[in-house]
Enzyme design. Structure first.
Site, mmCIF file in Angstrom:
data_model
loop_
_atom_site.group_PDB
_atom_site.id
_atom_site.type_symbol
_atom_site.label_atom_id
_atom_site.label_comp_id
_atom_site.label_asym_id
_atom_site.label_seq_id
_atom_site.Cartn_x
_atom_site.Cartn_y
_atom_site.Cartn_z
ATOM 1 N N HIS A 1 0.734 -1.089 0.232
ATOM 2 C CA HIS A 1 0.218 0.161 -0.060
ATOM 3 C C HIS A 1 0.702 0.819 -0.306
ATOM 4 O O HIS A 1 0.353 2.215 -0.188
ATOM 5 C CB HIS A 1 -1.207 -0.256 1.099
ATOM 6 C CG HIS A 1 -1.555 -0.368 1.077
ATOM 7 N ND1 HIS A 1 -3.248 -1.032 0.320
ATOM 8 C CD2 HIS A 1 -2.690 -2.364 2.020
ATOM 9 C CE1 HIS A 1 -3.586 -2.178 0.686
ATOM 10 N NE2 HIS A 1 -2.968 -2.496 2.011
ATOM 11 N N ASP B 1 -2.667 -10.919 -2.624
ATOM 12 C CA ASP B 1 -3.694 -10.149 -1.433
ATOM 13 C C ASP B 1 -5.033 -9.929 -1.496
ATOM 14 O O ASP B 1 -5.086 -9.124 -3.148
ATOM 15 C CB ASP B 1 -2.340 -8.884 -0.733
ATOM 16 C CG ASP B 1 -3.171 -8.671 0.565
ATOM 17 O OD1 ASP B 1 -1.931 -9.063 1.558
ATOM 18 O OD2 ASP B 1 -4.262 -7.903 0.605
ATOM 19 N N HIS C 1 -6.156 -7.116 -0.338
ATOM 20 C CA HIS C 1 -6.357 -5.677 -0.966
ATOM 21 C C HIS C 1 -5.850 -5.363 -1.978
ATOM 22 O O HIS C 1 -4.476 -5.618 -2.061
ATOM 23 C CB HIS C 1 -5.832 -4.733 0.343
ATOM 24 C CG HIS C 1 -7.061 -5.186 1.624
ATOM 25 N ND1 HIS C 1 -6.152 -6.671 2.603
ATOM 26 C CD2 HIS C 1 -7.633 -4.778 2.313
ATOM 27 C CE1 HIS C 1 -7.098 -6.152 3.573
ATOM 28 N NE2 HIS C 1 -7.484 -4.918 3.453
ATOM 29 N N ASP D 1 -4.484 -12.743 2.898
ATOM 30 C CA ASP D 1 -5.792 -12.024 3.734
ATOM 31 C C ASP D 1 -7.336 -12.384 3.344
ATOM 32 O O ASP D 1 -8.293 -12.288 3.610
ATOM 33 C CB ASP D 1 -5.725 -10.774 5.026
ATOM 34 C CG ASP D 1 -4.868 -10.464 3.308
ATOM 35 O OD1 ASP D 1 -4.742 -10.285 2.502
ATOM 36 O OD2 ASP D 1 -4.794 -8.471 3.300
HETATM 37 ZN ZN LIG Z 1 -3.770 -7.569 2.115
#
Ligand SMILES: [Zn+2]
Length: 307
Positions: free
Chosen positions: A126, A163, A165, A244
């Site tokens: 991120h 991931d 996200h 995740d």
């Molecule tokens: Zn994540």
């Protein structure tokens, strides 16, 4: 296959405070599992060096390096955003985490290892060129990819990101770099709530509905990632390995099983074997339910090792 595990004790010292999901127990769970399974005995263990400023400046602004350094408290905690917490040891941890991926590139490009898994924290995908966010201070995988391009004469590298996200930081850093193919799957709409990125020949973003499970994930990889990867023919494959999206991980709604992480790892190994002489550099991103995280990292490593 010769596979290394890179980490450093400093990565455990990054303290995010009571109740934070991104904590040192994640690395303990992984390393305890690798020890109990016997895999730790057949991996080569390497201590992560500190990344240099020059290595970070390939992917971050000087302003970002200065901002992170200045934010580190002398004691206690400081919040960089609602999710991203630093303590006095966080800068060393972040420099080890990025340094691990850079060192992994040197090991794999130099031919002494076929693949490397970086068991590091804080995670990185991120972190944008000029912004820390979402538990991430420096973009570890981006620092590694940039190092491969700058120092090892590579023209094409791929970053695959499973991931749950979206890897907005990696997307941001390599937005205008056609030497990098970025393939990702992620729950959408979801954190980081950035607009759904447009796809180009070098950007293969496949959003997954909150109800998605194994079938949708495998279709995204088979129908979108793999054709793009085989067409691009990366000379080294990087993995933003976040766990995740697992059904036991309450960080998201997507419900993947252990077998899906094994399967996607096998697909990545296949791509690397076809175009990259098997060279894979994988680094830990998310994954917050400790048991499934540890099991899936073990499965991922077994695939990398050809076991
Ligand atoms: Zn994540």
């Amino acid at each position: 296959m010769r596979t290394a595990y890179i980490s450093h004790p400093d990565c455990r010292e990054h303290d995010t405070g009571e109740g934070h999901p991104e904590n040192a127990r994640r690395l303990s769970a992984i390393e305890d599992r690798l020890a109990a399974s016997g895999l730790a005995d057949v991996l080569r263990h390497v201590e992560a060096p500190l990344v240099t400023d020059a290595e970070l400046l390939r992917v971050h602004t000087r302003h970002h390096l200065d901002t992170v350094s200045a934010a580190i408290p002398a004691q206690g905690y400081r919040r960089l955003d609602p999710d991203t917490v630093v303590c006095p040891h966080s800068l060393a941890a972040a420099r080890r985490a990025a340094g691990a991926v850079v060192a992994a590139v040197d090991l794999v490009a130099g031919g002494s290892m076929d693949s490397v898994f970086c068991g590091v924290r804080p995670p990185g995908h991120h972190a944008e060129a000029d912004r820390a966010m979402g538990f991430c201070l420096f973009n570890n995988v981006a620092a590694g990819a940039a190092h491969a391009l700058a120092e090892h004469g590579l023209d094409r590298v791929a970053i695959v990101d499973f991931d749950v996200h979206q890897g907005n930081g990696t997307e941001d850093i390599f937005a205008d770099d056609d030497r990098v193919l970025f393939c990702s799957t992620f729950q959408h709409p979801f954190y980081p709530f950035t607009p759904l990125p447009g796809n180009t020949v070098n950007r293969v973003n496949v959003p997954l509905d909150a109800s998605a499970a194994s079938a949708e994930f495998r279709a995204a990889v088979s129908d979108h990632w793999l054709p793009a990867l085989d067409n691009f023919r990366p000379q080294m494959v990087f993995v933003s390995a976040g766990f995740d999206a697992h059904e036991d991980d309450d960080m998201s709604n997507v419900r993947l099983a252990d077998a899906d992480f094994r399967w996607v790892s096998e697909q990545i190994v296949g791509v690397a074997a076809r175009s990259a002489s098997g060279r894979i550099v994988s680094t830990l991103e998310g994954g917050y339910e400790l048991q499934s995280l540890a099991r899936c990292v073990e499965l991922h490593l077994r695939v990398l090792m050809g076991l």
